[in-house]
Design an enzyme around this catalytic site. Structure first.
Site, mmCIF file in Angstrom:
data_model
loop_
_atom_site.group_PDB
_atom_site.id
_atom_site.type_symbol
_atom_site.label_atom_id
_atom_site.label_comp_id
_atom_site.label_asym_id
_atom_site.label_seq_id
_atom_site.Cartn_x
_atom_site.Cartn_y
_atom_site.Cartn_z
ATOM 1 N N GLU A 27 21.404 58.650 -11.317
ATOM 2 C CA GLU A 27 21.402 57.191 -11.462
ATOM 3 C C GLU A 27 19.979 56.650 -11.592
ATOM 4 O O GLU A 27 19.722 55.735 -12.369
ATOM 5 C CB GLU A 27 22.101 56.519 -10.265
ATOM 6 C CG GLU A 27 23.572 56.885 -10.115
ATOM 7 C CD GLU A 27 24.480 56.300 -11.193
ATOM 8 O OE1 GLU A 27 23.990 55.568 -12.069
ATOM 9 O OE2 GLU A 27 25.684 56.597 -11.155
ATOM 10 N N ASP A 54 31.737 63.023 -18.600
ATOM 11 C CA ASP A 54 31.526 62.196 -19.794
ATOM 12 C C ASP A 54 30.197 62.394 -20.518
ATOM 13 O O ASP A 54 30.145 62.834 -21.674
ATOM 14 C CB ASP A 54 31.732 60.705 -19.451
ATOM 15 C CG ASP A 54 30.983 60.236 -18.191
ATOM 16 O OD1 ASP A 54 30.297 61.063 -17.557
ATOM 17 O OD2 ASP A 54 31.074 59.039 -17.859
ATOM 18 N N GLU A 99 31.264 50.655 -21.914
ATOM 19 C CA GLU A 99 31.553 51.695 -22.917
ATOM 20 C C GLU A 99 32.236 51.182 -24.191
ATOM 21 O O GLU A 99 31.898 51.608 -25.303
ATOM 22 C CB GLU A 99 32.376 52.838 -22.295
ATOM 23 C CG GLU A 99 31.615 53.697 -21.289
ATOM 24 C CD GLU A 99 31.408 53.031 -19.930
ATOM 25 O OE1 GLU A 99 32.129 52.041 -19.637
ATOM 26 O OE2 GLU A 99 30.534 53.482 -19.163
HETATM 27 C C1 DMJ Z 1 26.422 53.635 -16.491
HETATM 28 O O1 DMJ Z 1 25.604 53.811 -15.408
HETATM 29 C C2 DMJ Z 1 26.229 54.710 -17.511
HETATM 30 O O2 DMJ Z 1 26.719 54.291 -18.739
HETATM 31 C C3 DMJ Z 1 26.888 55.991 -17.125
HETATM 32 O O3 DMJ Z 1 26.805 56.961 -18.123
HETATM 33 C C4 DMJ Z 1 28.348 55.759 -16.818
HETATM 34 N N1 DMJ Z 1 28.529 54.719 -15.877
HETATM 35 C C5 DMJ Z 1 27.828 53.470 -16.036
HETATM 36 C C6 DMJ Z 1 28.532 52.443 -16.869
HETATM 37 O O4 DMJ Z 1 29.874 52.434 -16.837
#
Ligand code: DMJ
Length: 649
Positions: free
Chosen positions: A271, A404, A539
């Protein structure tokens, strides 16, 4: 994905205490009333109490009506929605709102543009009404149990809202014209609508959470995750791209004077890499200001202890002050997506600093994952062990949470490095074939293409909203010369992600959906009670941006516009900021979570702005590659190309 425990703060101000002598204080007045009360006879006291009781009963309906807005629970968008707990809620709308037109053009247009077999959200609402009533009861019970903040529906304030046609906006001012297209001449108005949304969010952050990680817009407070001003850093390049100079300068001066990484705090490697390191690097590239590169070097070097593990697969958590790292308390595993989605940022840091150890550390992870057993046709499990470097908890294959961005970063590293690292490309192509073979299905009755999951050999028709990054990534690959059928699939999945929004009563997607596959189903999408929240995630808007950039098909802008209106309608808090909500299926009671995630400013609004821009050079996709937190990093010039071993050619 395994966040350390977060702390929430609400500031409380204490009024000064008065002295003990006589004055006209409330306390003194209370004592004097009490003396008078005691001097009354018993009969007099009883009569007064009976009188008060009768008055209370008589005024009760008026009071409750005032506090609840509409006691019948039917939302009327012409009316002012009043708070149940007024001090926690947005100020009431003062101006009279224009009456709703008979039928808004947006609704008609939405029907025309969608495949004829698909119903629009409003028709769906009627079909699904039984379920909703049932669920409402269950939801409110759940909320009672969890002690949620009572809050009634929309937070829209006509002064600030960027509402379009759905709620009867004046058509002359609306960017969506009668043909349903978003004409070029209104590009400026579309961009302005996103700027307004950003500025409204920024106002909340500035007023109540300045320098803290996340805004809690309803309680007008903030929460800390790492204590590093996460929202401010995540939003830096968005302000730059949106042309919000004044706001950018204020934030920059906070970075220059207040931001320090020299503190004993545990941060999550993934993060903080994607949001902080990524945000600082991209802001450095956009502005050329060395301040951001210096800060990027500082945080980058403080994150490196995470790689000191027996396997060289990094731990999830690092103490950036002490230089120590560790896995979560309950396991020695890391998440596959986390350890394979930090590469763009550390590779770029190496290129800028000419210090190869950042690049070497993240390349080692890719090298190991490339060779590991336990994949299913290129699809990876969700966990990897930091001691032995093997996949663990095998058997679940998903494009959603915990896997993902592994797929996203295979393609994007290949693009970043100038399309020379063949192993990354091979792994990406194999994985997409794995998706097609194992995870792709069609729903019933309307044949929406979706990406499900495999759990211990069984197909599950479950799809996270997170998977909606995939249409954009597939389109980006096709733009870079990968097979044209990737683009076909991207378009089909894009439609599905849009339906995940528009088939909900609020027009906002839930976190997770389940698709129906059996013959005789009456609707394509089901949502479980626990999955009905919306966290303002990016997304779908991200993919809309890629699809519009590459196809110039205006329907993608239309869809994005609809989503922006629904964010405005159901998640906007009038005193500033937007909030995550608990229930996308209840437009009367979406139930706010009181949290604005940093990615709403870092990603969602940035992609929204880029979606509405017709300038292909505003972050050209031939010059930049976006990290998974929407921070653009440069595609390397041909003088800096790598081989599969991470060695510069
Ligand atoms: C973000 O921190 C990033 O896009 C991550 O890859 C997935 N989760 C969140 C947004 O949904």
């Amino acid at each position: 994905m395994h966040p350390p425990s977060r702390q929430d703060y609400i500031s409380i101000s204490l009024a000064g205490q008065g002295g003990g002598s006589y004055n006209n204080s409330t306390q003194w007045r209370r004592q004097s009333c009490w003396r008078k009360w005691k001097q009354l006879s018993r009969l007099q006291r009883s009569l007064i109490l009976i009188l008060l009781f009768i008055c209370g009963i008589a005024s009760y309906p008026a009071v409750t009506e005032h506090l609840r807005g509409h006691s019948d629970g039917v939302q009327d968008s012409n009316s002012v929605l009043m708070p149940i707990i007024p001090y926690m809620l947005p100020e009431p709308v003062k101006q009279a709102q224009p009456p709703l037109p008979e039928q808004t053009s947006q609704r008609k247009l939405s029907n025309k543009r969608r495949p004829p077999v698909l119903q629009n959200r409003l028709q769906k609402q009627a079909n699904a009404s039984d379920t909703v009533i049932e669920d409402k009861a269950a939801d409110s019970k759940k909320e009672e149990e969890e002690g949620d903040i009572s809050w009634r529906g929309a937070v829209i304030n006509t002064d600030q809202a960027t509402e379009g046609t759905r709620d009867g906006d004046n058509m002359e001012n609306s960017p969506v014209n009668q043909t349903g297209k978003l004409p070029n001449k209104s590009e400026a108005r579309l961009l302005e609508a996103v700027q307004e949304a950003f500025l409204h969010s920024w106002k909340g952050y500035k007023d109540f959470a300045w320098g803290h990680d996340e805004l809690r817009p309803l309680s007008k407070s903030y929460s800390e995750w790492f204590g590093l001003g996460l929202t401010l850093i995540d939003a830096l390049d968005t302000m730059w791209i949106l042309g919000l100079k004044k706001e950018f300068e204020e934030a920059k001066s906070w970075v220059a004077t207040e931001l320090t990484f020299n503190k004993s705090v545990d941060v999550n490697l993934f993060e903080s890499t994607i949001r902080i390191l990524g945000g600082l690097l991209s802001t450095y590239h956009l502005t050329g200001d060395i301040l951001f590169l210096d800060k990027a070097k500082d945080i980058g070097s403080r994150l490196m202890p995470a790689f000191n593990t027996p396997s060289k697969i990094p731990y999830s958590d690092v103490n950036i002050g002490k230089g120590t790292a560790h896995p979560p308390r309950w396991t020695s595993d890391s998440t596959v997506a986390e350890v394979t989605s930090i590469q763009l940022e550390f590779r770029e840091l190496s290129r800028l600093t000419q210090e190869p150890h950042y690049q070497a550390a993240v390349a080692e992870v890719m090298k190991q994952v490339h060779k590991l057993d336990g994949k299913l046709d290129g699809l990876v499990p969700m966990f990897i062990n930091t001691n032995n470097g093997q996949f663990t908890h095998q058997g679940i294959y998903t494009l959603g949470a915990r896997a993902d961005s592994y797929y996203e970063y295979l393609l994007k590293q290949w693009i970043q490095g100038g399309k020379t690292e063949n192993q990354l490309l091979e792994d990406y192509l194999q994985a997409i074939e794995g998706v097609k073979k194992n995870l792709l299905q069609k729903s019933s009755p309307n044949g929406l293409t979706f990406v499900g999951e495999i759990a211990h050999g069984q197909f599950s028709p479950k799809m996270d909203h997170l998977v909606c990054f995939l249409p954009g990534t597939l389109a980006l690959g096709a733009h870079n010369g990968l097979p044209a059928d990737h683009m076909d699939l991207a378009k089909q999945l894009m439609e599905t992600c849009y339906q995940m929004y528009i088939q909900m009563e609020t027009g906002l997607s839930p976190e997770i959906v389940h698709f129906n596959m059996h013959q005789g189903s009456t609707r394509d999408i089901d949502v479980k009670l626990a999955d009905r929240h919306n966290l303002l995630r990016p997304e779908t808007v991200e993919s809309l941006f890629y699809l519009y950039r590459f196809t110039k098909d205006h329907k993608y802008q239309d869809w994005g516009w609809e989503i922006l209106q629904n964010f405005n309608k159901y998640t906007k808090v009038s005193s500033g900021g937007y909030t995550s909500i608990n229930n996308v299926r209840d437009p009367d009671y979406p139930s706010p979570r009181d949290k604005m995630e940093s990615f709403f400013l870092g990603e969602t609004l940035k992609y929204m702005y880029l979606l509405f821009s017709d300038d292909p050079n505003l972050i050209s996709l031939d010059q930049y590659v976006f990290n998974t937190e929407a921070h653009p990093l440069p595609i390397w010039p041909s003088t800096h190309r790598l081989t599969d071993t991470g060695i510069q050619m």
